[in-house]
Design an enzyme around this catalytic site. Sequence first.
Site, PDB file in Angstrom:
ATOM      1  N   ARG A  72       0.817  -1.227   0.000  1.00 34.22           N
ATOM      2  CA  ARG A  72       0.000   0.000   0.000  1.00 34.22           C
ATOM      3  C   ARG A  72       0.846   1.271   0.000  1.00 34.22           C
ATOM      4  NH1 ARG A  72      -2.403  -2.905   3.968  1.00 34.22           N
ATOM      5  NH2 ARG A  72      -4.152  -4.162   3.244  1.00 34.22           N
TER       6      ARG A  72
ATOM      7  N   LYS B 226       2.793  12.027 -10.986  1.00 35.12           N
ATOM      8  CA  LYS B 226       1.861  11.187 -11.747  1.00 35.12           C
ATOM      9  C   LYS B 226       2.568   9.901 -12.143  1.00 35.12           C
ATOM     10  CE  LYS B 226      -1.212  14.604 -13.902  1.00 35.12           C
ATOM     11  NZ  LYS B 226      -1.694  15.118 -15.203  1.00 35.12           N
TER      12      LYS B 226
ATOM     13  N   GLU C   2       9.646  19.103 -25.295  1.00 36.02           N
ATOM     14  CA  GLU C   2       9.106  19.514 -23.985  1.00 36.02           C
ATOM     15  C   GLU C   2       9.844  20.757 -23.478  1.00 36.02           C
ATOM     16  OE1 GLU C   2       6.459  18.127 -22.726  1.00 36.02           O
ATOM     17  OE2 GLU C   2       6.396  16.077 -23.525  1.00 36.02           O
TER      18      GLU C   2
ATOM     19  N   LYS D 184       8.346  23.325 -14.129  1.00 36.51           N
ATOM     20  CA  LYS D 184       7.385  22.258 -13.840  1.00 36.51           C
ATOM     21  C   LYS D 184       7.112  22.187 -12.342  1.00 36.51           C
ATOM     22  CE  LYS D 184       5.384  17.899 -14.504  1.00 36.51           C
ATOM     23  NZ  LYS D 184       5.237  16.658 -15.256  1.00 36.51           N
TER      24      LYS D 184
ATOM     25  N   GLU E  69      -4.157  19.059 -10.904  1.00 38.68           N
ATOM     26  CA  GLU E  69      -4.644  19.563 -12.184  1.00 38.68           C
ATOM     27  C   GLU E  69      -6.088  20.038 -12.114  1.00 38.68           C
ATOM     28  OE1 GLU E  69      -3.141  17.469 -15.621  1.00 38.68           O
ATOM     29  OE2 GLU E  69      -4.671  18.370 -16.905  1.00 38.68           O
TER      30      GLU E  69
ATOM     31  N   ARG F  29      -2.153  23.500 -13.857  1.00 40.66           N
ATOM     32  CA  ARG F  29      -1.346  22.396 -14.387  1.00 40.66           C
ATOM     33  C   ARG F  29      -1.732  22.053 -15.829  1.00 40.66           C
ATOM     34  NH1 ARG F  29       0.803  16.974 -11.123  1.00 40.66           N
ATOM     35  NH2 ARG F  29       1.964  16.133 -12.874  1.00 40.66           N
TER      36      ARG F  29
ATOM     37  N   ASN G 152      -0.204  20.837 -20.821  1.00 37.31           N
ATOM     38  CA  ASN G 152      -0.699  20.023 -21.934  1.00 37.31           C
ATOM     39  C   ASN G 152      -0.680  20.776 -23.262  1.00 37.31           C
ATOM     40  OD1 ASN G 152      -1.246  17.827 -20.228  1.00 37.31           O
ATOM     41  ND2 ASN G 152      -3.193  18.747 -19.634  1.00 37.31           N
TER      42      ASN G 152
ATOM     43  N   HIS H 217      -0.467  18.992 -26.562  1.00 31.68           N
ATOM     44  CA  HIS H 217      -0.666  17.567 -26.275  1.00 31.68           C
ATOM     45  C   HIS H 217      -2.007  17.024 -26.769  1.00 31.68           C
ATOM     46  CE1 HIS H 217       3.017  17.915 -24.078  1.00 31.68           C
ATOM     47  NE2 HIS H 217       2.964  16.676 -23.636  1.00 31.68           N
TER      48      HIS H 217
ATOM     49  N   HIS I 166      -1.290  13.834 -28.674  1.00 30.13           N
ATOM     50  CA  HIS I 166      -1.782  12.521 -28.240  1.00 30.13           C
ATOM     51  C   HIS I 166      -2.647  11.873 -29.312  1.00 30.13           C
ATOM     52  CE1 HIS I 166      -1.236  13.460 -23.681  1.00 30.13           C
ATOM     53  NE2 HIS I 166      -0.174  12.854 -24.181  1.00 30.13           N
TER      54      HIS I 166
ATOM     55  N   HIS J 112       6.934  10.793 -28.896  1.00 30.38           N
ATOM     56  CA  HIS J 112       6.035  11.708 -28.196  1.00 30.38           C
ATOM     57  C   HIS J 112       6.403  13.164 -28.508  1.00 30.38           C
ATOM     58  CE1 HIS J 112       3.502  13.341 -25.071  1.00 30.38           C
ATOM     59  NE2 HIS J 112       4.551  13.955 -24.546  1.00 30.38           N
TER      60      HIS J 112
HETATM   61  N1  LIG Z   1       4.350  10.610 -15.254  1.00 34.35           N
HETATM   62  C1  LIG Z   1       4.367  11.671 -16.018  1.00 34.35           C
HETATM   63  O1  LIG Z   1       4.078  12.785 -15.581  1.00 34.35           O
HETATM   64  C2  LIG Z   1       4.789  11.535 -17.441  1.00 34.35           C
HETATM   65  C3  LIG Z   1       5.014  12.679 -18.212  1.00 34.35           C
HETATM   66  C4  LIG Z   1       5.456  12.521 -19.517  1.00 34.35           C
HETATM   67  C5  LIG Z   1       5.643  11.257 -20.044  1.00 34.35           C
HETATM   68  N2  LIG Z   1       5.402  10.153 -19.280  1.00 34.35           N
HETATM   69  C6  LIG Z   1       5.614   8.795 -19.814  1.00 34.35           C
HETATM   70  O2  LIG Z   1       6.996   8.667 -20.125  1.00 34.35           O
HETATM   71  C7  LIG Z   1       7.140   7.650 -21.121  1.00 34.35           C
HETATM   72  C8  LIG Z   1       8.177   8.087 -22.123  1.00 34.35           C
HETATM   73  O3  LIG Z   1       9.397   8.299 -21.472  1.00 34.35           O
HETATM   74  P1  LIG Z   1      10.786   8.389 -22.266  1.00 34.35           P
HETATM   75  O4  LIG Z   1      10.613   9.240 -23.445  1.00 34.35           O
HETATM   76  O5  LIG Z   1      11.808   8.717 -21.271  1.00 34.35           O
HETATM   77  O6  LIG Z   1      10.944   6.923 -22.872  1.00 34.35           O
HETATM   78  P2  LIG Z   1      11.695   5.600 -22.341  1.00 34.35           P
HETATM   79  O7  LIG Z   1      11.664   5.484 -20.882  1.00 34.35           O
HETATM   80  O8  LIG Z   1      11.137   4.474 -23.122  1.00 34.35           O
HETATM   81  O9  LIG Z   1      13.214   5.840 -22.813  1.00 34.35           O
HETATM   82  C9  LIG Z   1      13.493   5.937 -24.196  1.00 34.35           C
HETATM   83  C10 LIG Z   1      14.619   4.997 -24.617  1.00 34.35           C
HETATM   84  O10 LIG Z   1      15.864   5.526 -24.178  1.00 34.35           O
HETATM   85  C11 LIG Z   1      16.595   4.541 -23.445  1.00 34.35           C
HETATM   86  N3  LIG Z   1      17.415   5.284 -22.485  1.00 34.35           N
HETATM   87  C12 LIG Z   1      16.998   5.863 -21.345  1.00 34.35           C
HETATM   88  N4  LIG Z   1      17.968   6.572 -20.796  1.00 34.35           N
HETATM   89  C13 LIG Z   1      19.053   6.440 -21.585  1.00 34.35           C
HETATM   90  C14 LIG Z   1      20.373   6.960 -21.555  1.00 34.35           C
HETATM   91  N5  LIG Z   1      20.737   7.813 -20.600  1.00 34.35           N
HETATM   92  N6  LIG Z   1      21.229   6.609 -22.531  1.00 34.35           N
HETATM   93  C15 LIG Z   1      20.833   5.783 -23.535  1.00 34.35           C
HETATM   94  N7  LIG Z   1      19.591   5.273 -23.640  1.00 34.35           N
HETATM   95  C16 LIG Z   1      18.709   5.600 -22.670  1.00 34.35           C
HETATM   96  C17 LIG Z   1      15.545   3.655 -22.867  1.00 34.35           C
HETATM   97  O11 LIG Z   1      16.059   2.401 -22.536  1.00 34.35           O
HETATM   98  C18 LIG Z   1      14.532   3.606 -24.000  1.00 34.35           C
HETATM   99  O12 LIG Z   1      14.940   2.657 -24.953  1.00 34.35           O
HETATM  100  C19 LIG Z   1       5.768   7.416 -21.703  1.00 34.35           C
HETATM  101  O13 LIG Z   1       5.297   6.159 -21.267  1.00 34.35           O
HETATM  102  C20 LIG Z   1       4.919   8.532 -21.109  1.00 34.35           C
HETATM  103  O14 LIG Z   1       3.582   8.151 -20.910  1.00 34.35           O
HETATM  104  C21 LIG Z   1       4.983  10.282 -17.995  1.00 34.35           C
HETATM  105 ZN   LIG Z   2       4.617  15.473 -23.068  1.00 37.21          ZN
END
Ligand SMILES: NC(=O)c1ccc[n+]([C@@H]2O[C@H](COP(=O)([O-])OP(=O)(O)OC[C@H]3O[C@@H](n4cnc5c(N)ncnc54)[C@H](O)[C@@H]3O)[C@@H](O)[C@H]2O)c1
Ligand SMILES: [Zn+2]
Length: 358
Positions: free
Chosen positions: A114, A136, A178, A220, A230, A234, A238, A241, A245, A258
């Site tokens: 939990r 989030k 971003e 942020k 939000e 907040r 978006n 987005h 999206h 993305h």
């Molecule tokens: N929680 C939130 O507020 C929030 C906000 C925006 C996005 N997200 C989520 O984030 C995700 C996307 O994240 P992302 O773009 O970081 O993608 P990701 O985590 O898939 O990373 C992208 C690629 O880069 C590789 N990688 C990571 N760090 C590296 C490094 N330092 N050197 C070499 N390779 C590296 C990873 O292994 C992967 O193959 C989505 O699922 C999205 O929904 C969440």
């Molecule tokens: Zn984004």
Amino acid sequence: VSDRIEVTAAGGAYPVLVEPGLARRLAGLLPSDRAALVIADANTAELLGTDLADRLGAPLFELPAGEASKTLAWVERACSAAAAAGLDRDALIVAVGGGVVGDLAGVVAATYLRGVGLVHVPTTLLAQVDSAIGGKAAVNLPEGKNLVGAFKPPEAVYVDPELLAGLPEREFRSGLAEVAKYALIADSRLFDLLRENSGAVVARTMDLMTAIIARCCEIKAGVVSRDEREDGERAILNYGHTVGHALETALGYGVMTHGEAISVGMEVAARLGLAAGVTPADLPARQGDLLRAFGLPLAPATAPATVGVEALLRVISRDKKARAGEVRWVLLDRLGHATAGHRIDPAVVGEVLAGSLP
Ligand SMILES: NC(=O)c1ccc[n+]([C@@H]2O[C@H](COP(=O)([O-])OP(=O)(O)OC[C@H]3O[C@@H](n4cnc5c(N)ncnc54)[C@H](O)[C@@H]3O)[C@@H](O)[C@H]2O)c1
Ligand SMILES: [Zn+2]
């Protein structure tokens, strides 16, 4: 150089530290009296996760890299690993990776026993400026992205810009979308800095990137501190987005990153803002210049039937953030300032979309 930014959350404040080389001294910063589980993907385990787990004397849970791992099945496996390692309520989940690892680790930390502690060590530009801050966390269902999750603010976020050195070019540029977004919605001086130094940004000049990442984290952190759930402000995060999206959904994930999708989404939003009389006339071109300098697209490269205007409008009206099917748009009212909640006649949206697609 080290920047320390404070985030206010309902469960208490937490720091975001931004410092080149921070990853090397991380083991000494984490509490030694608490059991931990390090979560990483195949790439970030090799980059840092394995070494950090060794130094902490903690087990490492590794998932395959990529969005396909952001599922409840992988949450269950990670929770089993936590249980097998005997992690108690005082334990810490240490997320080493991009947004995929961070989101999955957040759901694990929110639900195992939990709720246990969470620390983020973001390794992509997107995770450093966006997903690691704000609490989030969610995983995907076959029915859609981010449908199961929780608010799980971390205890701390450790950002080391040096970790970005080996990030694939397309991932880095995706994160720059971003970065551009923060400048456009919140900081015209950051916009000028990015515009004047776009070559050095793309070349990942360390001092410059550290300053930029710290500023984005600050923006942020400020927004989510004022509006964690939000209810209002907040929503400006978006910007770009809604259409972004929709493009990701309509094209299928993995066709555009993305960042590429929201770059196109920001171009559409700027034109919409112009059509709605909210955005100043010179802004779409100025925004476009910056996005192009970052190597980001202003339109999808190909337009298969799935991203026709009708298809996109359908996806947009199903968006999680649409209230009762009515889309609220985030628009720029000047450079460095955005407002949310704009309603726009669907006919106008259709026209602008038609003019924005190839
Ligand atoms: N929680 C939130 O507020 C929030 C906000 C925006 C996005 N997200 C989520 O984030 C995700 C996307 O994240 P992302 O773009 O970081 O993608 P990701 O985590 O898939 O990373 C992208 C690629 O880069 C590789 N990688 C990571 N760090 C590296 C490094 N330092 N050197 C070499 N390779 C590296 C990873 O292994 C992967 O193959 C989505 O699922 C999205 O929904 C969440
Ligand atoms: Zn984004």
